[in-house]
Design a protein around this motif. Sequence first.
Motif, PDB file in Angstrom:
ATOM      1  N   ASP A   1       6.868   6.127  -2.248  1.00  0.00           N
ATOM      2  CA  ASP A   1       6.967   5.644  -0.867  1.00  0.00           C
ATOM      3  C   ASP A   1       6.171   6.590   0.028  1.00  0.00           C
ATOM      4  OD1 ASP A   1       7.676   4.282   1.417  1.00  0.00           O
ATOM      5  OD2 ASP A   1       9.575   5.361   1.654  1.00  0.00           O
ATOM      6  N   THR A   2       5.076   6.102   0.572  1.00  0.00           N
ATOM      7  CA  THR A   2       4.207   6.913   1.424  1.00  0.00           C
ATOM      8  C   THR A   2       4.354   6.479   2.870  1.00  0.00           C
ATOM      9  OG1 THR A   2       2.617   7.154  -0.387  1.00  0.00           O
ATOM     10  CG2 THR A   2       1.836   7.660   1.839  1.00  0.00           C
ATOM     11  N   GLN A   3       4.717   7.424   3.728  1.00  0.00           N
ATOM     12  CA  GLN A   3       4.864   7.189   5.161  1.00  0.00           C
ATOM     13  C   GLN A   3       4.035   8.233   5.906  1.00  0.00           C
ATOM     14  OE1 GLN A   3       6.478   4.602   6.316  1.00  0.00           O
ATOM     15  NE2 GLN A   3       7.468   3.973   4.392  1.00  0.00           N
ATOM     16  N   GLY A   4       2.835   7.804   6.348  1.00  0.00           N
ATOM     17  CA  GLY A   4       1.955   8.746   7.037  1.00  0.00           C
ATOM     18  C   GLY A   4       1.467   9.798   6.058  1.00  0.00           C
TER      19      GLY A   4
ATOM     20  N   ALA B   1       0.821  -1.210   0.000  1.00  0.00           N
ATOM     21  CA  ALA B   1       0.000   0.000   0.000  1.00  0.00           C
ATOM     22  C   ALA B   1       0.856   1.262   0.000  1.00  0.00           C
ATOM     23  CB  ALA B   1      -0.945  -0.006   1.201  1.00  0.00           C
ATOM     24  N   GLN B   2       1.953   1.253   0.778  1.00  0.00           N
ATOM     25  CA  GLN B   2       2.772   2.467   0.855  1.00  0.00           C
ATOM     26  C   GLN B   2       3.533   2.747  -0.437  1.00  0.00           C
ATOM     27  OE1 GLN B   2       3.275  -0.302   2.586  1.00  0.00           O
ATOM     28  NE2 GLN B   2       5.465  -0.807   2.801  1.00  0.00           N
ATOM     29  N   ASN B   3       3.567   1.757  -1.364  1.00  0.00           N
ATOM     30  CA  ASN B   3       4.266   1.956  -2.634  1.00  0.00           C
ATOM     31  C   ASN B   3       3.320   2.015  -3.826  1.00  0.00           C
ATOM     32  OD1 ASN B   3       6.473  -0.250  -1.095  1.00  0.00           O
ATOM     33  ND2 ASN B   3       7.064   1.851  -1.569  1.00  0.00           N
ATOM     34  N   LYS B   4       2.021   2.159  -3.585  1.00  0.00           N
ATOM     35  CA  LYS B   4       1.063   2.242  -4.668  1.00  0.00           C
ATOM     36  C   LYS B   4       1.392   3.431  -5.571  1.00  0.00           C
ATOM     37  CE  LYS B   4      -1.753  -1.229  -3.998  1.00  0.00           C
ATOM     38  NZ  LYS B   4      -1.887  -2.298  -5.020  1.00  0.00           N
ATOM     39  N   GLY B   5       1.336   3.189  -6.858  1.00  0.00           N
ATOM     40  CA  GLY B   5       1.711   4.217  -7.826  1.00  0.00           C
ATOM     41  C   GLY B   5       3.076   3.989  -8.427  1.00  0.00           C
ATOM     42  N   SER B   6       3.881   3.097  -7.824  1.00  0.00           N
ATOM     43  CA  SER B   6       5.184   2.765  -8.398  1.00  0.00           C
ATOM     44  C   SER B   6       4.988   2.016  -9.718  1.00  0.00           C
ATOM     45  CB  SER B   6       5.995   1.907  -7.432  1.00  0.00           C
ATOM     46  OG  SER B   6       6.262   2.603  -6.234  1.00  0.00           O
ATOM     47  N   ILE B   7       5.843   2.293 -10.671  1.00  0.00           N
ATOM     48  CA  ILE B   7       5.663   1.703 -12.002  1.00  0.00           C
ATOM     49  C   ILE B   7       6.992   1.692 -12.748  1.00  0.00           C
ATOM     50  CG2 ILE B   7       5.114   3.900 -13.127  1.00  0.00           C
ATOM     51  CD1 ILE B   7       3.064   2.428 -14.828  1.00  0.00           C
TER      52      ILE B   7
ATOM     53  N   ASN C   1       9.487  15.311  -2.578  1.00  0.00           N
ATOM     54  CA  ASN C   1       8.955  15.012  -1.251  1.00  0.00           C
ATOM     55  C   ASN C   1       7.749  15.898  -1.007  1.00  0.00           C
ATOM     56  OD1 ASN C   1      11.137  13.308  -0.883  1.00  0.00           O
ATOM     57  ND2 ASN C   1      12.382  14.881   0.114  1.00  0.00           N
ATOM     58  N   LYS C   2       6.637  15.284  -0.601  1.00  0.00           N
ATOM     59  CA  LYS C   2       5.404  16.029  -0.351  1.00  0.00           C
ATOM     60  C   LYS C   2       4.883  15.729   1.038  1.00  0.00           C
ATOM     61  CE  LYS C   2       3.638  16.241  -5.112  1.00  0.00           C
ATOM     62  NZ  LYS C   2       2.488  15.874  -5.985  1.00  0.00           N
ATOM     63  N   SER C   3       4.205  16.713   1.615  1.00  0.00           N
ATOM     64  CA  SER C   3       3.478  16.481   2.862  1.00  0.00           C
ATOM     65  C   SER C   3       2.029  16.834   2.621  1.00  0.00           C
ATOM     66  CB  SER C   3       4.054  17.333   3.997  1.00  0.00           C
ATOM     67  OG  SER C   3       3.881  18.699   3.723  1.00  0.00           O
TER      68      SER C   3
END
Length: 804
Positions: free
Chosen positions: A326-329, A285-291, A375-377
């Motif tokens: 990579d999504t963390q929080g 789930a935290q790597n969804k969108g990787s391609i 990097n995004k928040s």
Amino acid sequence: MKKLLLLFLSIFLITNSYGQNTKFTISGTVKESGSGELLPGVSVFVKGQKVGTQTNNYGFYSLTFSENTEVTVIFSFVGYRQVIKTFSEKNKKQNIELSPENRELDEVRIVADAPQQQKVSENVQMSQVSIPVQQIKEIPAFMGEKDVLKVLQLMPGVQKGSEGNVGIYVRGGGADQNLLILDDAPVYNAYHLFGFFSVFNGDALKSVEMTKGGFPARYGGRLSSVIEMQMKDGNKEKLQVEGGIGLISSRLVVQSPISKNHKSSFLVSGRRTYADIPASLFIPAQNKGSIYYFYDLNAKVNYDFNNTNRLFLSGYFGRDRGLIVDTQGNRTNNAGLNWGNATGTLRWNHIFSEKLFSNVSMIYSSYDFGTSIENKSATISTNASIYNLLYSSSIRDLGVKVDFDFFPSSQHSIKVGGQVTAHRFIPSALVLADSSLNTIREASDIIDAVESGVYIEDTYKPISNLRVNLGLRYTSFTSNTASYQNPEPRLSIAWTLPKDIALKASYAIMNQYIHLLSNSGAGLPTDLWVPSTGLVKPQRSVQYAAGIAKDLTDKGLTVTLEGYYKKMDNIIAYKEGSTFATLSIDGPQGLARSQVNVVPFEEKVTPGQGWAYGGEFLIQKKSGKLTGWVGYTLSWIQHQFDELNFGNKFWAKYDRRHDASVVAIYHFKPNITFSGTWVYGTGNAITLPDATYRSGYKIAGVDQAGVAGLNYRGEFRELPDYGERNGFRAAAYHRLDASVQFTKKMKRHERTWEISVYNLYNRRNPYFYDIRSQYDPKTGISTKTLSQYSIFTLLPSVSYSFKF
């Protein structure tokens, strides 16, 4: 340009003078029966005489005779039935059609009727190899992906890169010293998936030829090799569709006539990997969108205006795209890569007479690379970007090329022409944005350059046993900061002895005005193309070669043995610690108040020199039920840079003392084909540290015993202490691949299943090495061990292909 015009004018003057002294000429084009495909490299020779030629890249041939006599001419080509024609005492235009061989013939019939190719002992050219495209399709392939460059890696004098990589290193040269040509257009980055696959779709190719020494004057711009590939023109007789499905990608080729009068046709070929589609189902789930995926598209259209004028328009477009998410929080980190090639060629063929053929090409080629880090928040109300870095580089070519083929007599075959190319380099461009900064844009200067060259060469046969190819190429290069001109003499000689034996020798000077900056040597997209400047001189090589060639006609074998010596000057490498994205930050107040600069590439590199010498052996069989070759190379490759390895010589990374390959293809039955390859190579030369030491800092304090003094505090780091560059030799590389093809002809189509195994005996070949520390709590001692890592062991694959 004036020199080029003078050369063209001389051709017409020579044509008239020779026309008064010769008796008769036969000329025409050679095509494939059933498709109208023009066939290059067809052997055209006179029966019972040492007189012959080959069709050029557009299927044109011409033979002129100085005596009134009746001659029998044999037209032959590997994979096709030969045609025999008799001519006498008058000029004649004779177009020839060759029919593909019937594979259902038994072995005795195939050997008896094997095409009588121009003997290698009667060809002045040395250090040249050609591989039939059908043979390429039958050789076992990595992951079932048929790859032209990986097949060329199996030839002597061609060093392989790392495990599974399609990088090519010819006679000590680097990856940038190979000129890869697709329909007259250079391809600057020929790799997909970081070098594991090449960009060339074998189903769309008509011919593949590599020259690695004894370069004719018509070739220039690189030091080590020319790999010339011609796309199919497209079937002019009927609609034809072929394709395949493999583990990594699928491909499709469609070719068809455009008009009913068989004057025009088109070809469209596409390939795309689809590993990203099933992989998306298993991404966390935290790597969804990787391609990641790559694709290729080839297209070509041609039109015959009449018997003397033809027009071709072809192009290639390919790209790799990769993104890691990579999504963390509430924070998301993205890293992307994007690179690709595009080429386009418009060519016009014109036949002035039965002795003079011309081609004019307009050429476009480009390569670009980009990488991004973001990097995004995320908040409830907005999606704010905290940090964004974009880096890119590119090269673009626009060129014109003119070539004439002139056949004044059976003793002379003259080629003359020239090329002008306008290069545009953008070595690096940077965009950096931060929430605490204004956006910073820094691009290195755009560098425009013009490269040109004119040439003339003559393959001359003064007596029956001697053939000479004498040529001269004059090149120039002008950029924003520098201008260079260089003559490049070329010479090849072949002396024929009894029993189909020939002694050969060659000499060539080559200049290369563009360079590839690479840390890895693996053909990664981060490798940068840069021009020669006032500080970075053109690369230059001088190569000598000598050898012996033997034809075993009754067995369909050719044997060659060659030795060579090559000296290279002004080769370049990164200085220690430099990379493609080296930046400088000016200012003492931190990034927010500093200036970010892209370091000019001239400041990252150091010039040097190289030596390559050795010997090559090849025995090859192109026709019959059993085909293939055995090749062996013994070589030494050394480099020297004043700013690397303390100025001492060192072995190049791809220096391999011994390199051997065995390739066998056996047509067991008309519908069953077995094939296998075995390769062996001395391990690569790599750099490993001789020792490591711990680094920290000292502060005043009190130790655990209460004694005041200086104590180590902070985080310790282990720093390597490197010794001689490339002073460690990796383990030897060897591997066995095998495959079997099952072909079945249906009423309307043909299908083939292929089962192949890569690395059949599960050899763990080295990919990289790492030094690890192991701590023993009992003794309190740490020991270091050298670990070898492999990436591909036994790897089976299945593929399906079809044709109708």
